[in-house]
Scaffold this active site. Structure first.
Site: not given
Length: 262
Positions: A174, A244
């Site tokens: 990430d 996201d």
């Protein structure tokens, strides 16, 4: 033109077996939105058993697995399992997940460092920071200076220990913030224009080590926070989490725009 780009990437960039569009990608469940930071081993196993009933392949333990990580203000850079949440470590949880019938997977954010972390207390100079200015914290974290080989080596040593501890099938890399303060303590002021390029080469180097040392590892890059990936990363990471934002209408636009080239 999009099809030509896609074909070129599959033929000349992606590693096998992921270059074959007919190769099925494993289906995964991620612990984050089910648990956030509030979990223990039993809650994770309960989620894994439900995932197995749904014929899911991979169980991904997301943020919160490493020492002291009770919220997003601490511990990035300290990639050691938290014994209070995982009393038998990653090894114990991995075995139990495997016994349920799922492969075990993990979330990491290798380029990030929390001001409240053992790594920062030991190596505050390892961050990207401009001398005599306050370092910019975004999402309560700084960015490690991956233009420096010793920084890459330090994170690699931690990740290698984690990946050697148990069979980890998939790693989600990430990046939850954009880059700022792109200034390296390792170079003089006149050469700071090199830092951004050297930084990306450092990212490639760590991903190269991961994929060469663990050739069966499926590495996924995540641009959900930092909005940052490129075509070169696809060599190491054959899939990218684009955002996201999972709102259906927004995601149609995101996937359409990304898919024009990638």
């Amino acid at each position: 033109m999009s099809r030509q780009f896609h074909t070129a990437i599959r033929r000349h960039l992606l590693r096998r077996p992921w270059a074959d569009p007919q190769t099925p990608r494993p289906v995964l469940i991620n612990s984050w939105e089910a648990c956030y930071f509030t979990f223990d081993e039993q809650r994770l196993l309960q989620l894994a058993r439900a995932a197995k009933q749904a014929d899911i392949d991979l169980f991904v333990l997301d943020d919160g697995w490493f020492q002291g990580r009770n919220d997003d203000s601490t511990s990035l850079g300290d990639w050691v399992a938290d014994p209070t949440r995982l009393p038998e470590g990653l090894q114990g949880l991995c075995k139990k997940i495997n016994d349920i019938g799922l492969d075990f997977c993990l979330w990491v954010e290798p380029e990030a460092i929390s001001p409240d972390s053992d790594l920062y207390r030991t190596h505050p100079d390892w961050t990207l920071q401009i001398p005599h200015r306050e370092t910019v914290a975004i999402r309560r974290q700084y960015t490690l200076d991956f233009s420096r080989l010793e920084v890459v080596d330090g994170i690699w040593a931690q990740l290698q220990a984690v990946l050697d501890s148990c069979p980890i099938r998939y790693l989600k890399w990430d990046m939850n913030r954009s880059l700022a303060n792109v200034y390296s303590a390792a170079l003089p002021a006149a050469r700071q224009g090199e830092v951004y390029h050297r930084y990306v080469l450092g990212v490639y180097e760590l991903q190269r080590r991961l994929t060469e040392a663990y050739p069966d590892l499926l590495l996924e890059n995540c641009a959900g926070g930092g909005a940052r990936f490129d075509c070169g990363m696809l060599y190491f990471s054959p899939q990218i989490w684009c955002s996201d934002n999972t709102d259906a209408r927004a995601r149609m636009s995101i996937q359409y725009g990304t898919g024009l080239f990638y």
